[in-house]
Write a protein that holds these residues in place. Sequence first.
Motif, mmCIF file in Angstrom:
data_model
loop_
_atom_site.group_PDB
_atom_site.id
_atom_site.type_symbol
_atom_site.label_atom_id
_atom_site.label_comp_id
_atom_site.label_asym_id
_atom_site.label_seq_id
_atom_site.Cartn_x
_atom_site.Cartn_y
_atom_site.Cartn_z
ATOM 1 N N TYR A 36 53.068 37.090 -1.380
ATOM 2 C CA TYR A 36 52.266 37.349 -0.066
ATOM 3 C C TYR A 36 51.742 35.859 0.342
ATOM 4 N N TRP A 37 51.940 35.854 1.668
ATOM 5 C CA TRP A 37 51.087 34.522 2.218
ATOM 6 C C TRP A 37 50.770 34.728 3.399
ATOM 7 N N SER A 38 49.781 33.990 4.021
ATOM 8 C CA SER A 38 48.926 34.267 5.243
ATOM 9 C C SER A 38 49.925 33.758 6.295
ATOM 10 N N GLU A 39 49.760 34.179 7.687
ATOM 11 C CA GLU A 39 50.625 34.038 8.757
ATOM 12 C C GLU A 39 50.559 32.273 8.909
ATOM 13 N N ARG A 40 49.425 31.664 8.348
ATOM 14 C CA ARG A 40 49.564 30.253 8.727
ATOM 15 C C ARG A 40 50.515 29.308 7.766
ATOM 16 N N ILE A 41 50.949 30.080 6.873
ATOM 17 C CA ILE A 41 51.819 29.235 6.232
ATOM 18 C C ILE A 41 53.309 29.024 6.561
ATOM 19 N N GLY A 42 53.629 30.047 7.472
ATOM 20 C CA GLY A 42 55.103 30.146 8.134
ATOM 21 C C GLY A 42 55.087 28.695 8.825
ATOM 22 N N PRO A 43 54.116 28.558 9.683
ATOM 23 C CA PRO A 43 54.276 27.230 10.893
ATOM 24 C C PRO A 43 54.094 26.054 9.613
ATOM 25 N N LEU A 44 53.466 26.097 8.616
ATOM 26 C CA LEU A 44 53.141 24.767 7.908
ATOM 27 C C LEU A 44 54.774 24.491 7.342
ATOM 28 N N PHE A 45 55.706 25.770 7.179
ATOM 29 C CA PHE A 45 57.170 25.152 6.658
ATOM 30 C C PHE A 45 57.930 25.284 7.801
ATOM 31 N N GLY A 46 57.616 24.957 9.056
ATOM 32 C CA GLY A 46 58.283 24.844 10.329
ATOM 33 C C GLY A 46 58.751 26.152 10.794
ATOM 34 N N TYR A 47 58.182 27.171 10.378
ATOM 35 C CA TYR A 47 58.787 28.658 10.773
ATOM 36 C C TYR A 47 57.600 29.323 11.836
ATOM 37 N N ALA A 48 58.017 29.936 12.579
ATOM 38 C CA ALA A 48 57.204 30.938 13.376
ATOM 39 C C ALA A 48 56.753 32.012 12.580
ATOM 40 N N PRO A 49 55.282 32.391 12.723
ATOM 41 C CA PRO A 49 54.908 33.427 11.917
ATOM 42 C C PRO A 49 55.716 34.872 11.710
ATOM 43 N N GLY A 50 55.980 35.280 10.471
ATOM 44 C CA GLY A 50 56.787 36.202 10.131
ATOM 45 C C GLY A 50 58.453 36.058 10.340
ATOM 46 N N LEU A 52 60.111 33.670 8.190
ATOM 47 C CA LEU A 52 60.678 33.194 7.065
ATOM 48 C C LEU A 52 60.243 34.421 6.105
ATOM 49 N N GLU A 53 61.328 35.110 5.180
ATOM 50 C CA GLU A 53 60.767 36.128 4.498
ATOM 51 C C GLU A 53 59.974 35.342 3.245
ATOM 52 N N THR A 54 58.987 36.115 2.870
ATOM 53 C CA THR A 54 58.191 35.543 1.873
ATOM 54 C C THR A 54 58.726 36.019 0.391
ATOM 55 N N THR A 55 59.646 34.996 0.053
ATOM 56 C CA THR A 55 59.808 34.984 -1.506
ATOM 57 C C THR A 55 59.653 33.612 -2.329
ATOM 58 N N TYR A 56 59.418 33.814 -3.451
ATOM 59 C CA TYR A 56 59.411 32.271 -4.436
ATOM 60 C C TYR A 56 60.410 31.435 -3.928
ATOM 61 N N GLU A 57 61.780 32.206 -3.743
ATOM 62 C CA GLU A 57 63.070 31.440 -3.890
ATOM 63 C C GLU A 57 63.010 30.693 -2.481
ATOM 64 N N ASN A 58 62.696 31.264 -1.476
ATOM 65 C CA ASN A 58 62.602 30.686 -0.085
ATOM 66 C C ASN A 58 61.438 29.698 -0.122
ATOM 67 N N PHE A 59 60.249 29.750 -1.011
ATOM 68 C CA PHE A 59 59.217 28.660 -0.858
ATOM 69 C C PHE A 59 59.858 27.318 -1.760
ATOM 70 N N LEU A 60 60.801 27.687 -2.894
ATOM 71 C CA LEU A 60 61.149 26.635 -3.275
ATOM 72 C C LEU A 60 62.503 25.733 -2.601
ATOM 73 N N ALA A 61 63.124 26.742 -1.549
ATOM 74 C CA ALA A 61 64.313 26.182 -0.949
ATOM 75 C C ALA A 61 63.536 25.164 0.000
ATOM 76 N N ALA A 62 62.308 25.580 0.525
ATOM 77 C CA ALA A 62 61.734 24.616 1.559
ATOM 78 C C ALA A 62 61.121 23.402 1.043
#
Length: 612
Positions: A36-50, A52-62
């Motif tokens: 789970y991550w807050s809405e603010r994390i998506g923009p920190l990775f270059g995505y609009a809120p909601g 990017l699917e919140t998975t550990y794999e997607n996090f590592l891919a970024a």
Amino acid sequence: MNSGDTAVERQDRYVRSLAFADIGTWDWNIRTGELYWSERIGPLFGYAPGELETTYENFLAAVHPDDRQAVVNAVNACIERRDNYEIEHRVVWPDGSVRWVLERGDVQCDEAGVPSHMLGVVQDITRRREAEHALRESEARFRSLVESTSDWIWEVDPLGRYTYVSPQVEHILGYAPDSLLGKTPFDLMPSSEDLRVRRAFFSLVERRLPINRLVNTNTHVAGYEVILETSGVPFYDGNRRFAGYRGIDRNITLRVAAEKALKEQTLRNRLILENSHDGLVILNLDGSIREVNGAYCRMVGHERNVLLQMTLSDLEVSETDTEAARHIKKISEHGHDHFESSHRCRDGRVIDLDISATLAKVGDDQFIFSFVRDITERRLKEQKRLHEIQAQRDTLVREVHHRIKNHLQGIVNLLRNHIRDKPELAEVMESAIGQVESIALVHGLQSRLNQWRVELPVLLELISKAVGNVASAAVQLEIDEVTPDISVRPSDAVPLALIINELLLNAVKHSGSTMAMRSAIKVNLLVESERVILRVSNFSAVPLPAGFDLQQGIGLGTGLTLARDLLPHRGATLSAAANGDRVTLQLALESPVVRLEQKLDAKDYPTPNRLM
């Protein structure tokens, strides 16, 4: 904070403060893999809120590929060894741009002590990293500059104690930079210099004035003296309080020694030059006089202070202002020159000078250094010697021409004897006699004049007289009174005399047999513009032959053919024209065959001692 706020309100304010700080939170269930991550994390990775699917794999891919293993290792170390999770790494946005984030986190364990969750925050630190990178580059450039310069850079506190010393001090004074921290510049000076520089320094400190090229003597570790030039400016701390000076020291030992040697050499040179017999003139590049020595003052009779107000053109006799400027330019471009010139003295005399000029440079200053020697007497002797040599040569050449003329006259007498023996050859012989006599006339003229000049009017008069005597004809010679002196080029004198002889003989031959007809031969010499015109006209009982063409050689007799063939290739033309019962031959002459000059007075010619 208002103590009456509800927990929901406080939570809302907390969430908003995280957003303002560009911080997002996350919660990772280690057992299930849920993230789970807050809405603010998506923009920190270059995505609009909601988005990017919140998975550990997607996090590592970024995470940037070069940083991915370091992130995995940090996560594992936190889970397995309970190390603090804190790492800075790059993330790659969908548009390819790279950003920096700071992650902090910790592990939560269940009642059995087994890790169950990992919680943390993510913050964008791109601006901070860029600022740090820029600062490191700036520091690297400053360090490179400080270490590459030959000068010693330093910083002192308000009491003059070193707080920073660059490495160059070791090359200049032999001290390790760290060994000077806490010491003062005065500790490195001889006692006499210490007192002088200390007073000067603290006088500037009191008024917070810059240090501007303060020259001071220091002692090298090895014991010898080193002369430094010190410059610096005051600086202040964040509270605007005076914090000391920053500046540089430059080693000027060699420069000072060179300047001292130059002053000594200048003094020696001045003593030498003031006692020299040769003149010295120092010129600025604009031609004005900067300095002179006593010898030159004596040469021209002017006082030094008067000459220093003059320019080269005020003294030059042989050169105009433009020529003098061109001469100075040549010296400036080539660095030196050696030539002769003439200067006018105060009393009006003109003296001849031998000049050796050199372009001198002292720093940015340029000037012309000239040695001047009076060669007036030497030149007069040389001119006298040349006149004597020329006189001897003229006498010899005139004698040679005279002997040639006499020999030719002997040939003429032999030819006349043949006429008496063989009257049938009279016509041919008379033509040959005329030609030989014309050549003899040229040598006769050259035997009585300096510079072997042959004057065309004199030559024409003599040939006309000679032809008239031989042919028993009266030649009417008219020479324009305003005609300037006309001299013939020496190499063309003989051919021209032969041409004139043939033109006159041709006129006599075709003018008829009666004395009246022969008296009608007219010769005119005049000048039109830059050309000399010689016209020979005669009464002709027989018209010109059909198809007569002087240029093509059609209808010409032996005499005209010879005249045409003897014409110089450049500067002479021959033409013929018939008008009624008269035929006119015109010989036009110009440079280089003849030269027009102002008439010379009779006194300018030597008295003729020989003619024929």
